[in-house]
Design an enzyme around this catalytic site. Structure first.
Site, PDB file in Angstrom:
ATOM      1  N   MET A  19       0.844  -1.201   0.000  1.00  0.00           N
ATOM      2  CA  MET A  19       0.000   0.000   0.000  1.00  0.00           C
ATOM      3  C   MET A  19       0.885   1.260   0.000  1.00  0.00           C
ATOM      4  O   MET A  19       0.397   2.354   0.291  1.00  0.00           O
ATOM      5  CB  MET A  19      -0.940  -0.008   1.204  1.00  0.00           C
ATOM      6  CG  MET A  19      -1.887  -1.209   1.181  1.00  0.00           C
ATOM      7  SD  MET A  19      -3.425  -0.938   2.046  1.00  0.00           S
ATOM      8  CE  MET A  19      -2.849  -0.680   3.705  1.00  0.00           C
ATOM      9  N   HIS A  50       9.198  -3.362   3.565  1.00  0.00           N
ATOM     10  CA  HIS A  50       8.769  -3.587   2.181  1.00  0.00           C
ATOM     11  C   HIS A  50       9.988  -3.880   1.287  1.00  0.00           C
ATOM     12  O   HIS A  50       9.940  -4.762   0.438  1.00  0.00           O
ATOM     13  CB  HIS A  50       8.090  -2.333   1.617  1.00  0.00           C
ATOM     14  CG  HIS A  50       6.838  -1.915   2.320  1.00  0.00           C
ATOM     15  ND1 HIS A  50       6.776  -0.783   3.102  1.00  0.00           N
ATOM     16  CD2 HIS A  50       5.599  -2.454   2.359  1.00  0.00           C
ATOM     17  CE1 HIS A  50       5.549  -0.644   3.578  1.00  0.00           C
ATOM     18  NE2 HIS A  50       4.815  -1.637   3.156  1.00  0.00           N
ATOM     19  N   MET A  80       8.683  -2.535  11.838  1.00  0.00           N
ATOM     20  CA  MET A  80       8.468  -1.412  10.916  1.00  0.00           C
ATOM     21  C   MET A  80       7.048  -1.466  10.369  1.00  0.00           C
ATOM     22  O   MET A  80       6.545  -2.541  10.051  1.00  0.00           O
ATOM     23  CB  MET A  80       9.470  -1.475   9.766  1.00  0.00           C
ATOM     24  CG  MET A  80      10.859  -1.155  10.217  1.00  0.00           C
ATOM     25  SD  MET A  80      11.986  -1.134   8.826  1.00  0.00           S
ATOM     26  CE  MET A  80      13.506  -0.814   9.718  1.00  0.00           C
ATOM     27  N   ARG A 101       2.136   2.638   9.795  1.00  0.00           N
ATOM     28  CA  ARG A 101       1.318   3.240  10.855  1.00  0.00           C
ATOM     29  C   ARG A 101       2.176   3.780  12.012  1.00  0.00           C
ATOM     30  O   ARG A 101       1.663   4.547  12.829  1.00  0.00           O
ATOM     31  CB  ARG A 101       0.273   2.239  11.366  1.00  0.00           C
ATOM     32  CG  ARG A 101      -0.770   1.932  10.301  1.00  0.00           C
ATOM     33  CD  ARG A 101      -2.004   1.239  10.817  1.00  0.00           C
ATOM     34  NE  ARG A 101      -3.098   1.315   9.862  1.00  0.00           N
ATOM     35  CZ  ARG A 101      -3.459   0.346   9.000  1.00  0.00           C
ATOM     36  NH1 ARG A 101      -2.816  -0.800   9.003  1.00  0.00           N
ATOM     37  NH2 ARG A 101      -4.448   0.520   8.164  1.00  0.00           N
TER      38      ARG A 101
END
Ligand code: AMP
Length: 283
Positions: A30, A37, A186, A189
């Protein structure tokens, strides 16, 4: 790095890769990318000739009172990070193309059982939204391998279940959780946290480590243990949503013989809901 927003050129590129015999890796996200990521992308690069990353903030997986509008969108920075890692293609579809007939009428994918427990009990409809978007993205990208973080352990199990149940032709890989130096997992948010909350946040991980120790030392009164650790977290300022000790393979309550466990936590700090988990191997 190629940036594609429309589905047709993505399909055309996919067809070309097929002709060239390329192995295709896929990392759905997202956006608001962090090292967690990027770790998925690095893992994908080990297994695949080309890597597609998608950035799509999926409205279908957010509840009515959740943070869809506030969710951080940092596309320009994300592009730079992905380019630097040598990602082949960034796919940034538009909401109106993904849900062309509107969310009300959208066909959905639901993995029953797994989707209703733990986080699913606190966030009704969340995993239906996740399974549906991941299925749609798999149909668009048609990857050979897809990479998901163990940070979202239940999500990973649900995706694996969906791929098995629907005979999808790809391999799903789980990648270990990347943490800050103080142990905080991590997460996009984490940016919502005030400096005071950020200082408290690593207690989730230290308490998970404490739970692992207790279980490894033989504690099996899980209900009492969970109550004790809920209290500890609430004392330092969290509002615990759940702590669960489950079979890491089925996410069901474990039998006494179970040797592969996972301990999962969700807790609010102010308005921010943080999740984390840790696996325990007793064999
Ligand atoms: P998101 O953008 O939050 O939907 O996450 C996209 C993917 O990155 C999911 O497969 C997550 O599980 C994974 N991910 C998020 N945070 C981490 C982390 N700290 N370590 C490893 N993977 C992560």
């Amino acid at each position: 790095m190629q940036v594609i927003s429309d589905i047709l050129p993505l399909r055309e590129q996919r067809r070309q890769w097929q002709i060239e015999g390329k192995v295709i890796g896929f990392v759905p996200t997202m956006g608001n990318l962090h090292d967690g990521h990027l770790g998925l992308v690095k893992e994908a690069k080990k297994h695949c000739d080309v890597v597609v990353v998608s950035i799509f903030v999926n409205p279908m997986q957010f509840g009515p009172n959740e943070d869809l509008d506030a969710y951080p969108r940092t596309l320009e920075n994300d592009k730079k990070s992905l380019e630097a890692l040598g990602v082949t293609t960034l796919f940034t579809p538009k909401v109106d193309d993904i849900y062309a007939r509107g969310l009300e009428q959208q066909t959905f994918v639901e993995v029953p059982g797994l989707s209703y427990m733990i986080c699913g009990a606190s966030r009704p409809g969340h995993f239906r939204g996740v399974a549906t978007i991941v299925c749609k993205l798999f149909n668009m990208v048609q990857p050979n391998h897809a990479f998901f973080g163990e940070k979202d352990f239940q999500q990973l199990q649900i995706i694996k279940g969906m791929v098995q149940d629907l005979s999808m032709n790809l391999t799903v890989h789980g990648v270990p959780t990347k943490r800050e130096d103080d142990g905080l997992a991590m997460s996009s948010r984490n940016h919502y946290l005030t400096p005071e909350e950020r200082a408290i946040a690593p207690h989730i991980y230290t308490n998970l480590l404490g739970l692992v120790d207790e279980v490894k030392q033989g504690r099996r009164d899980f209900l009492a243990l969970i109550a004790q650790y809920k209290e500890k977290l609430n004392q330092v300022g969290f509002k615990v949503d759940y702590i669960e000790i489950r079979s890491a393979d089925t996410l069901l309550h474990p039998s006494h013989e179970e040797t592969h466990l996972v301990i999962l936590v969700a807790a609010f700090l102010g308005k921010t809901r943080l999740i984390d988990n840790i696996q325990v191997d007793l064999s």
